[in-house]
Design a protein around this motif. Structure first.
Motif, short mmCIF file in Angstrom:
data_model
loop_
_atom_site.label_atom_id
_atom_site.label_comp_id
_atom_site.label_asym_id
_atom_site.label_seq_id
_atom_site.Cartn_x
_atom_site.Cartn_y
_atom_site.Cartn_z
N GLU A 13 0.74 -1.33 -0.18
CA GLU A 13 -0.12 0.12 0.15
C GLU A 13 0.77 1.15 0.15
O GLU A 13 0.64 2.31 -0.79
CB GLU A 13 -1.00 0.17 1.16
CG GLU A 13 -1.93 1.29 1.21
CD GLU A 13 -3.05 1.01 2.49
OE1 GLU A 13 -3.36 1.92 2.84
OE2 GLU A 13 -3.64 -0.20 2.66
N ASP A 14 2.05 1.23 0.90
CA ASP A 14 2.69 2.63 0.94
C ASP A 14 4.14 2.56 -0.04
O ASP A 14 4.74 3.47 0.07
CB ASP A 14 3.20 2.76 2.41
CG ASP A 14 2.10 3.17 3.27
OD1 ASP A 14 1.08 3.74 2.69
OD2 ASP A 14 1.97 2.69 4.49
N ASP A 15 4.27 1.46 -0.81
CA ASP A 15 5.36 1.46 -1.55
C ASP A 15 5.20 2.26 -3.01
O ASP A 15 4.29 2.49 -3.44
CB ASP A 15 5.69 0.05 -2.29
CG ASP A 15 5.72 -0.90 -0.92
OD1 ASP A 15 6.44 -0.48 0.19
OD2 ASP A 15 6.03 -2.04 -1.17
N GLN A 16 6.20 2.71 -3.59
CA GLN A 16 6.56 3.55 -4.51
C GLN A 16 7.79 2.92 -5.14
O GLN A 16 8.66 2.49 -4.71
CB GLN A 16 6.47 5.10 -4.22
CG GLN A 16 5.51 5.62 -3.68
CD GLN A 16 5.60 7.06 -3.47
OE1 GLN A 16 6.91 7.77 -3.78
NE2 GLN A 16 4.68 7.78 -2.86
N VAL A 17 7.57 3.37 -6.58
CA VAL A 17 8.66 2.75 -7.49
C VAL A 17 9.77 4.14 -7.68
O VAL A 17 9.26 4.99 -8.10
CB VAL A 17 8.33 2.28 -8.85
CG1 VAL A 17 9.33 2.02 -9.96
CG2 VAL A 17 7.31 1.12 -8.64
N LEU A 18 11.06 3.84 -7.36
CA LEU A 18 11.86 4.95 -7.62
C LEU A 18 12.32 4.96 -9.00
O LEU A 18 12.66 6.13 -9.32
CB LEU A 18 13.20 4.66 -6.45
CG LEU A 18 14.01 5.78 -6.52
CD1 LEU A 18 13.65 7.16 -6.13
CD2 LEU A 18 15.27 5.56 -5.54
N PHE A 19 12.81 3.85 -9.51
CA PHE A 19 13.12 3.86 -10.83
C PHE A 19 13.07 2.41 -11.33
O PHE A 19 13.28 1.46 -10.91
CB PHE A 19 14.46 4.48 -11.02
CG PHE A 19 15.69 3.31 -10.60
CD1 PHE A 19 16.31 2.67 -11.52
CD2 PHE A 19 16.13 3.41 -9.37
CE1 PHE A 19 17.52 1.91 -11.11
CE2 PHE A 19 16.95 2.29 -9.11
CZ PHE A 19 17.78 1.90 -9.89
N VAL A 20 12.86 2.35 -12.85
CA VAL A 20 13.11 1.07 -13.41
C VAL A 20 13.98 1.28 -14.60
O VAL A 20 13.85 2.33 -15.25
CB VAL A 20 11.61 0.59 -13.86
CG1 VAL A 20 11.78 -0.71 -14.89
CG2 VAL A 20 10.63 0.49 -12.94
N LYS A 21 15.03 0.47 -14.65
CA LYS A 21 16.13 0.78 -15.87
C LYS A 21 16.67 -0.70 -15.92
O LYS A 21 17.07 -1.26 -15.08
CB LYS A 21 16.88 1.72 -15.49
CG LYS A 21 17.89 2.09 -16.37
CD LYS A 21 18.85 3.28 -15.96
CE LYS A 21 19.93 3.70 -17.07
NZ LYS A 21 19.23 4.09 -18.20
N GLU A 22 16.80 -1.08 -17.36
CA GLU A 22 17.64 -2.12 -17.56
C GLU A 22 19.09 -1.56 -17.57
O GLU A 22 19.47 -0.52 -18.16
CB GLU A 22 17.30 -2.41 -19.06
CG GLU A 22 18.16 -3.67 -19.61
CD GLU A 22 17.51 -4.17 -20.91
OE1 GLU A 22 18.34 -5.03 -21.46
OE2 GLU A 22 16.82 -3.71 -21.60
N ILE A 23 19.82 -2.11 -16.92
CA ILE A 23 21.42 -1.71 -16.69
C ILE A 23 22.14 -2.63 -17.54
O ILE A 23 22.24 -3.87 -17.41
CB ILE A 23 21.39 -1.90 -14.98
CG1 ILE A 23 20.57 -1.09 -14.29
CG2 ILE A 23 23.00 -1.34 -14.82
CD1 ILE A 23 20.64 -1.33 -12.69
N GLU A 24 22.97 -2.07 -18.12
CA GLU A 24 23.89 -2.73 -19.07
C GLU A 24 25.13 -2.20 -18.64
O GLU A 24 25.41 -1.20 -17.77
CB GLU A 24 23.52 -2.15 -20.65
CG GLU A 24 22.27 -2.61 -20.96
CD GLU A 24 21.88 -2.15 -22.18
OE1 GLU A 24 22.59 -1.59 -23.02
OE2 GLU A 24 20.91 -2.63 -22.91
N GLU A 25 26.29 -2.59 -19.21
CA GLU A 25 27.76 -2.31 -19.09
C GLU A 25 27.79 -0.90 -19.55
O GLU A 25 27.02 -0.58 -20.49
CB GLU A 25 28.59 -3.19 -20.01
CG GLU A 25 28.69 -4.57 -19.57
CD GLU A 25 29.92 -5.43 -19.89
OE1 GLU A 25 30.99 -4.85 -20.31
OE2 GLU A 25 29.80 -6.61 -19.89
#
Length: 108
Positions: A13-25
């Motif tokens: 309920e109180d969670d939020q997404v800070l970031f979503v990113k595919e991380i590459e070299e």
């Protein structure tokens, strides 16, 4: 919102997404910073791959009244820096630890 989007966003309920990113070299490390000034640096390879129905993994332990404020993806080379509140901080000042630690307070 489609069913597919809902399936991929299991949050409490109180969670939020800070970031979503595919991380590459070339990125090899992640630095998390909490609102209370705790910094936590760990290797990206410690983040396990999860299926879309998973809730996720915790990168940093937070106190009840704290939350993640920002993050930096870093390469991890000697002399590398991050900028925070108009100050340049050497990443070597942030202790490299295991994922899911409490982090350390830096004197800025």
């Amino acid at each position: 919102m489609t069913k597919k989007e809902v399936m991929a966003t299991k949050l409490n309920e109180d969670d939020q997404v800070l970031f979503v990113k595919e991380i590459e070299e070339p990125y090899t490390q992640l630095i998390l910073k909490s609102k209370k000034g705790m910094f936590h640096r760990f290797l990206i390879e410690e983040i396990p791959t999860k299926k879309k129905g998973a809730i996720g993994v915790r990168g940093m332990q937070l106190s009840k009244d704290d939350f993640l404020e920002t993050y930096w993806l870093v390469i991890g080379q000697a002399g590398e820096t991050i900028c925070y509140e108009e100050k340049v901080i050497a990443i070597s000042r942030v202790k490299l630890a295991k994922r899911d630690g409490k982090g350390t307070k830096l004197r800025l």
